[in-house]
Scaffold this active site. Structure first.
Site, PDB file in Angstrom:
ATOM      1  N   LYS A  76       1.018  -1.371   0.091  1.00  0.00           N
ATOM      2  CA  LYS A  76      -0.002  -0.251   0.124  1.00  0.00           C
ATOM      3  C   LYS A  76       0.442   1.320  -0.133  1.00  0.00           C
ATOM      4  CE  LYS A  76      -4.129  -1.243   0.162  1.00  0.00           C
ATOM      5  NZ  LYS A  76      -5.048  -1.109  -0.289  1.00  0.00           N
TER       6      LYS A  76
ATOM      7  N   SER B 288       1.143 -10.426  -0.619  1.00  0.00           N
ATOM      8  CA  SER B 288       1.485  -8.611  -0.265  1.00  0.00           C
ATOM      9  C   SER B 288       1.206  -7.643   0.948  1.00  0.00           C
ATOM     10  CB  SER B 288      -0.247  -8.241  -0.672  1.00  0.00           C
ATOM     11  OG  SER B 288      -1.226  -8.845   0.042  1.00  0.00           O
TER      12      SER B 288
END
Length: 346
Positions: free
Chosen positions: A64, A318
């Site tokens: 992110k 991720s």
């Protein structure tokens, strides 16, 4: 990089030029994360070459940071002076907060009143002002939008934004730099910013790369939209993959996904937990539930072998922002299963 007809259909939303510009823009700030081969997954699970792209080792512990950094770096000086605002209780909050700190910009993060103290403190630790509003994320988002109108602060959306998608797409460029002849790429999906950006980068280079999105059986708004060919909500309950707990995908991200992603795989909560355990035990990787989704898909046997056997495969990890209590629970549950199996065999 070549531009193929499929990618041209979504170029007005995000394109390879946006991603290459993002790569140059965020390079001074981000970490180029490692990619390692998993011999266990390669030899024992799929009979192909499986590589794990470790975004859990990115600053703030999640991919992110890339999208937030690119978005904030793209703002005008006037926008930067007024400050930025975001609604988040997780990885996006920390990505926005750290970028703002590095650039000397005022950041406000609006979180649900139920947000864990640890996540509040982590976000404040990066220098952002945390405001608690709402009993759930929808109420928090509405409160954030109202604050943005009142103050003139710029909203940094977690996924449905051109610069955010382009920032996440830089992962695709790094994958290609490491293994240009990749055949299959498996990605976790929530709102869709990650898979939209990476799919754009990969398909711009080679449209034959097979891109698989993975979601939980409990929450899979994007997979449901992909199946119905229109935006569709889906949430039956909570999921270990809380970073992908998005009931409905973004308008922009869905438009990219429906053209560039090849298929979706849904995995159960048990399969997610099993993948988290195997990544810890076999690869020495600590991951959050969302980060384990691609590995869960591989272990589940739900992917057609023709995309795996003898192929070069990348599974994205991720993020690694997981509570230690959850890690402990996964290990404890795994040990109980192992003990039960041993008893039966004996």
């Amino acid at each position: 990089m070549t531009t193929n007809p499929i990618v041209l259909q979504t170029a007005h939303i995000v394109n390879i030029g946006d991603i290459e510009a993002a790569k140059a823009r965020i390079k001074p700030f981000i970490r180029e994360t490692p990619m390692i081969q998993s011999m266990y997954l390669s030899q024992n699970v799929v009979k192909g070459n499986v590589y794990l792209k470790l975004e859990n080792m990115q600053y703030t512990g999640s991919f992110k940071f890339r999208g937030a950094n690119n978005k904030i770096n793209s703002l005008t000086e006037e926008q930067k002076a007024k400050g930025i605002i975001a609604a988040s209780a997780g990885n996006h909050a920390q990505g926005v907060a750290l970028t703002a700190k590095l650039m000397g910009i005022k950041a406000t993060i609006v979180m649900p009143e139920t947000a864990p103290i640890a996540k509040q403190k982590a976000t404040e630790g990066y220098g952002a002002t945390v405001v608690l509003k709402g009993d759930n994320f929808n109420e928090t988002r509405l409160a954030m939008e109202e604050m943005a109108k009142e103050t003139g602060m710029t909203i940094v959306h977690p996924y449905d934004d051109r610069e955010v998608m382009a920032g996440q797409g830089t992962i695709g460029l790094e994958i290609l730099d490491y293994i240009w002849n990749v055949n299959t790429v498996i990605l976790p999906v929530g709102g869709g910013g990650l898979i939209a950006g990476i799919a754009t980068a990969l398909k711009s280079f080679n449209p034959s790369i097979h891109i698989i999105g993975v979601q939980s059986e409990n929450v899979h708004g994007m997979a449901e939209s992909f199946k119905n060919r229109k935006l569709t909500e889906h949430r039956d309950g909570p999921t270990l993959a809380d970073g992908c707990d998005v009931k409905i995908a973004g308008d922009k991200t869905y438009e990219v996904v429906k053209h560039l992603v090849d298929e979706f795989i849904l995995v159960s909560e048990d399969e997610i937990e099993h993948a988290m355990k195997d990544l810890m035990q076999r690869a020495k990787i600590i991951t959050e539930g969302a980060g384990a989704l691609p590995t869960a898909a591989l272990l589940s046997g739900k992917i057609d072998p023709k995309y795996l056997e003898g192929k070069n495969i990348v599974a994205l990890v991720s993020g690694g922002n997981v509570d230690l209590t959850r890690v402990s629970g996964v290990i404890e549950h795994g040990l109980k299963i192992a003990d039960t199996s041993k008893g039966v065999v004996g």
